[in-house]
Design a protein around this motif. Structure first.
Motif, PDB file in Angstrom:
ATOM      1  N   UNK A  42      58.775  53.533  28.939  1.00 12.63           N
ATOM      2  CA  UNK A  42      59.655  53.366  27.820  1.00 12.63           C
ATOM      3  C   UNK A  42      59.876  51.965  27.459  1.00 12.63           C
ATOM      4  N   UNK A  43      59.198  51.255  28.079  1.00 10.09           N
ATOM      5  CA  UNK A  43      58.852  49.720  27.725  1.00 10.09           C
ATOM      6  C   UNK A  43      57.493  49.265  27.884  1.00 10.09           C
ATOM      7  N   UNK A  44      57.317  48.146  27.395  1.00 12.71           N
ATOM      8  CA  UNK A  44      55.880  47.548  27.471  1.00 12.71           C
ATOM      9  C   UNK A  44      55.545  46.922  28.517  1.00 12.71           C
ATOM     10  N   UNK A  45      54.261  46.460  28.950  1.00 10.57           N
ATOM     11  CA  UNK A  45      53.893  45.943  30.106  1.00 10.57           C
ATOM     12  C   UNK A  45      52.779  44.872  29.836  1.00 10.57           C
ATOM     13  N   UNK A  46      52.604  43.901  30.403  1.00 10.84           N
ATOM     14  CA  UNK A  46      51.274  43.294  30.319  1.00 10.84           C
ATOM     15  C   UNK A  46      50.468  42.966  31.344  1.00 10.84           C
ATOM     16  N   UNK A  47      50.878  43.793  32.423  1.00 13.57           N
ATOM     17  CA  UNK A  47      49.933  44.253  33.776  1.00 13.57           C
ATOM     18  C   UNK A  47      50.573  45.560  34.259  1.00 13.57           C
ATOM     19  N   UNK A  48      49.791  46.287  34.640  1.00 14.74           N
ATOM     20  CA  UNK A  48      49.961  47.803  35.695  1.00 14.74           C
ATOM     21  C   UNK A  48      50.389  47.168  36.829  1.00 14.74           C
ATOM     22  N   UNK A  49      52.069  47.469  37.196  1.00 16.96           N
ATOM     23  CA  UNK A  49      52.531  46.999  38.594  1.00 16.96           C
ATOM     24  C   UNK A  49      51.513  47.967  39.567  1.00 16.96           C
ATOM     25  N   UNK A  50      51.328  47.222  40.487  1.00 15.25           N
ATOM     26  CA  UNK A  50      50.779  47.989  41.630  1.00 15.25           C
ATOM     27  C   UNK A  50      51.346  49.163  42.295  1.00 15.25           C
ATOM     28  N   UNK A  94      45.422  47.066  42.293  1.00 23.03           N
ATOM     29  CA  UNK A  94      46.583  46.258  42.845  1.00 23.03           C
ATOM     30  C   UNK A  94      46.392  44.830  42.560  1.00 23.03           C
ATOM     31  N   UNK A  95      45.304  44.604  42.536  1.00 19.11           N
ATOM     32  CA  UNK A  95      44.692  42.992  42.480  1.00 19.11           C
ATOM     33  C   UNK A  95      44.546  42.457  41.218  1.00 19.11           C
ATOM     34  N   UNK A  96      43.758  43.170  40.283  1.00 21.98           N
ATOM     35  CA  UNK A  96      43.147  42.777  39.191  1.00 21.98           C
ATOM     36  C   UNK A  96      43.371  43.782  38.118  1.00 21.98           C
ATOM     37  N   UNK A  97      43.707  43.306  36.801  1.00 22.76           N
ATOM     38  CA  UNK A  97      43.435  43.861  35.506  1.00 22.76           C
ATOM     39  C   UNK A  97      42.046  43.698  34.843  1.00 22.76           C
ATOM     40  N   UNK A  98      41.267  44.584  34.407  1.00 26.64           N
ATOM     41  CA  UNK A  98      40.120  44.243  33.722  1.00 26.64           C
ATOM     42  C   UNK A  98      39.969  44.910  32.449  1.00 26.64           C
ATOM     43  N   UNK A 133      41.993  39.754  34.634  1.00 28.62           N
ATOM     44  CA  UNK A 133      43.271  39.062  35.106  1.00 28.62           C
ATOM     45  C   UNK A 133      43.829  39.453  36.520  1.00 28.62           C
ATOM     46  N   UNK A 134      44.004  38.331  37.496  1.00 28.20           N
ATOM     47  CA  UNK A 134      44.426  38.571  38.711  1.00 28.20           C
ATOM     48  C   UNK A 134      45.857  39.039  38.483  1.00 28.20           C
ATOM     49  N   UNK A 184      51.044  33.993  36.035  1.00 21.75           N
ATOM     50  CA  UNK A 184      50.321  32.606  35.466  1.00 21.75           C
ATOM     51  C   UNK A 184      48.757  32.610  35.745  1.00 21.75           C
ATOM     52  N   UNK A 185      48.189  33.582  36.447  1.00 20.88           N
ATOM     53  CA  UNK A 185      46.655  33.229  36.566  1.00 20.88           C
ATOM     54  C   UNK A 185      45.978  34.541  35.681  1.00 20.88           C
TER      55      UNK A 185
END
Length: 405
Positions: free
Chosen positions: A193-201, A376-380, A393-394, A398-399
């Motif tokens: 119920x909050x937004x994310x910029x990457x899915x946590x591993x 767990x390492x990359x968001x595509x 995205x790794x 910042x990467x």
């Protein structure tokens, strides 16, 4: 304080009826399913709101609404299909920004529907807030099936009291939601119920194969969209975005970068040029384009400036690592060309212009044509199919690297 569950029964019933009618009108092609109608009637939204909420004032700000001073207005707001701000935080520059809200009920319902809940489903909720969404989950699945996480200690205590007042007893954990909650894993569904910029591993680790992760999406450019992933046997999650949802960003992924404090410096070497692309075209005019820019120009954000002496209107761009910036100036006289200034290792305006051209060439795709594959390492991020990658995205702060579309 939590409200007693028996208070205002007739008023609550009338309010729930009006709310359901309002939601039905906005989604006429898909009325609220009967079991969710029953759940929304069973869980009083006002029982999860503080005595003061803040409503949009029509001028880009908020106005307070107090239950003691305006009980009818407060109750009408409680059962309106609108988000309600419940807390503010004071920023380092002295401004106050919303830090917690009661989400728009129709969006809450859409998230719950996308989670595809069935009897026996074990759910992890990220972001308890006041406890309203957790109560809906408890009413649907039973409290034993619900684990909910809240990072804010005070909010977690409020949610626990609100839920207990209605006899709901899910597992409530006061910790960082990005880490999930391993003791109760695995979870058939993880619902943010909050937004994310990457899915946590950790969310991938705590989902079994076939499990589903539903999370509102955010980029530095815009907060829009919701992604629904299915956990694969190889440990990844893959699925598509949907064009709804605008939630506050999960606390661990927020960036505290300010333009004048952190980005602009005397003596910086700049590069100047001109552009025919209007800054208004790429900054807030079209949500589908904003979403594409957010995916493909990682970490870039913008702000408008109408007080600078050097231009009638200026669009500022910067990255969330405070390494690069750009400005695009409208002189107030003609709009065929605009003056561009850029600094840093990234040419942010060039990246935005390239993303705009890419979006046009792809046929102006809507959000629901995009998908995400997370490991767990990359968001595509991809368009139409997983092998048509538009950004990769790794999973390290910042990467991020863009891919050629």
């Amino acid at each position: 304080m939590p409200h007693t569950p028996g208070a205002n029964t007739s008023v609550r019933a009338a309010g729930a009826g009006r709310l359901l009618d309002e939601i039905d009108r906005t989604r006429a092609e898909r009325p609220v399913p009967p079991h969710w109608r029953e759940t929304l009637r069973a869980v009083p939204r006002d029982a999860f709101l503080p005595e003061r909420v803040w409503l949009r004032d029509g001028d880009g700000g908020y106005r307070p609404c107090d239950r003691s001073r305006d009980p009818n207005g407060w109750m009408a707001a409680a059962y309106s299909d609108a988000p309600l701000i419940t807390r503010f935080v004071t920023e380092s520059d002295g401004t106050r920004s919303p830090s917690s809200s009661a989400s728009q009920p129709s969006t809450v319902l859409r998230l719950l529907e996308d989670a595809q809940l069935t009897d026996g489903t074990q759910v992890l909720e990220i972001g308890t807030g006041s406890g309203y969404n957790a109560a809906l989950l408890c009413a649907c699945l039973g409290a034993d099936a619900v684990t909910t996480i809240e990072v804010d200690t005070e909010l977690a205590a409020v949610a626990r009291a609100n839920l207990a007042a209605l006899s709901y007893t899910p597992t409530i954990v006061n910790t960082d939601g990005a880490n999930g909650w391993a003791p109760n894993a695995p979870y058939d569904r993880i619902l943010a119920t909050c937004s994310v910029r990457a899915i946590p591993a950790a969310w991938l680790d705590q989902s079994p194969p076939g499990g589903r992760i539903v999370a509102p999406w955010d980029s530095a450019w815009c907060a829009y969209g919701t992604v629904s992933l299915t956990r694969q046997r190889d440990g990844s999650g893959t699925g598509r975005f949907a064009g709804y949802g605008s939630y506050m960003l999960i606390s661990g992924q927020r960036s505290d970068v300010e333009l004048y404090r952190d980005v602009l410096r005397d003596g910086q070497t700049v590069e100047t040029s001109s552009t025919r692309l209007s800054p208004w075209t790429v900054a807030g005019a079209e949500l589908n384009l904003d979403f594409h820019i957010g995916l493909t120009v990682p970490g870039a954000w913008y702000s408008w400036d109408t007080e600078t002496e050097k231009a009638h209107t200026r669009l500022w761009l910067a990255d969330d690592m405070a390494t690069s910036w750009a400005s695009v100036d409208y002189d107030g006289r003609q709009s065929k060309t605009f003056h561009v200034t850029q600094h840093g290792p990234r040419r942010l305006w060039d990246e935005v212009a390239t993303a705009h051209d890419q979006w046009l060439r792809a046929g102006r795709p809507s959000v629901d044509r995009y998908g995400l594959t997370a490991t767990p390492d990359t968001q595509r991020a991809w368009l139409d199919r997983p092998d048509n990658v538009v950004a990769q995205r790794p999973v390290r702060p910042g990467e991020f690297r863009s891919a050629t579309a």
